[in-house]
Design an enzyme around this catalytic site. Structure first.
Site, mmCIF file in Angstrom:
data_model
loop_
_atom_site.group_PDB
_atom_site.id
_atom_site.type_symbol
_atom_site.label_atom_id
_atom_site.label_comp_id
_atom_site.label_asym_id
_atom_site.label_seq_id
_atom_site.Cartn_x
_atom_site.Cartn_y
_atom_site.Cartn_z
ATOM 1 N N HIS A 41 115.584 56.835 21.159
ATOM 2 C CA HIS A 41 116.485 55.869 21.788
ATOM 3 C C HIS A 41 115.716 55.139 22.888
ATOM 4 O O HIS A 41 114.611 55.529 23.232
ATOM 5 C CB HIS A 41 117.707 56.587 22.376
ATOM 6 N N HIS A 125 110.854 51.406 26.875
ATOM 7 C CA HIS A 125 109.972 52.128 25.962
ATOM 8 C C HIS A 125 110.792 53.101 25.132
ATOM 9 O O HIS A 125 111.948 53.390 25.458
ATOM 10 C CB HIS A 125 108.902 52.901 26.745
#
Length: 191
Positions: A41, A125
């Site tokens: 995620h 990220h």
């Protein structure tokens, strides 16, 4: 009820998780714990330990704030705190204006509801793995090969409030609430 470790994150579509899993396969797994691609995620805002009442209030407030769906590109790789002492190895996310606006709105909402301001810069990220901070030749070669990695475009149409628990020594994430990125109402899990 005791507080629960929580965070807001974008769930990634299956095709993006597949591409990230392919990138991850080249990592020297003996040197690190690899993230399960099914759990990958993009964290928008870590909340820390929060009580259910606060989490419900945050979701209620967000339900009245429509955000449009958007896209971003997966691009490049890196590590925190840096490549010399990599503790978190990640795939980069090229931020879109919409992604940055959503993250900023979450930050403002959290501060308005008594949470401490996030002091670290938001660097979007996706975590691929975690290391003890040492970097061997295999990891250096992996970074050199994937510095300019292109993972393609990702379109997201929702985000979630996640709970993180430690079960059997492993972190488990559960979606507490899903919130759409098309406007409209958010809903609690199970509603």
């Amino acid at each position: 009820m005791s507080p629960v470790r929580s965070f807001f994150a974008l769930a990634l579509p299956e095709d993006a998780r597949r591409r990230l899993g392919e990138l991850q396969r080249g990592l020297p797994s003996a040197e690190m714990r690899l993230e399960d691609p099914a759990r990958m995620h993009l964290t928008l805002r870590f909340l820390g330990e929060c009580h259910a009442a606060l989490l419900d209030r945050l979701v209620d407030e967000l339900s009245g704030r429509p955000f449009p769906s958007f896209s971003f590109r997966l691009r490049g790789t890196g590590a925190f705190p840096d490549l010399r002492r990599p503790r978190v190895i990640w795939a980069g996310v090229e931020p879109s204006d919409a992604l940055l606006r959503l993250q900023e709105e979450l930050e403002i909402l959290c501060r308005q509801n008594g949470l401490k301001a996030e002091t670290r810069e938001f660097i979007p990220h996706v975590t691929l793995g975690r290391s003890d901070g040492s970097s061997g030749d295999d990891l250096y070669r992996w970074f050199a090969r994937h510095r300019e990695w292109e993972g393609g475009s990702v379109t997201v149409d929702g985000y979630g409030l996640y709970e993180s628990t430690l079960e059997g020594g492993e972190r488990k994430h559960r979606v507490r609430s899903r919130l759409p990125l098309t406007g409209g109402e958010g809903r609690r899990q199970g509603e």
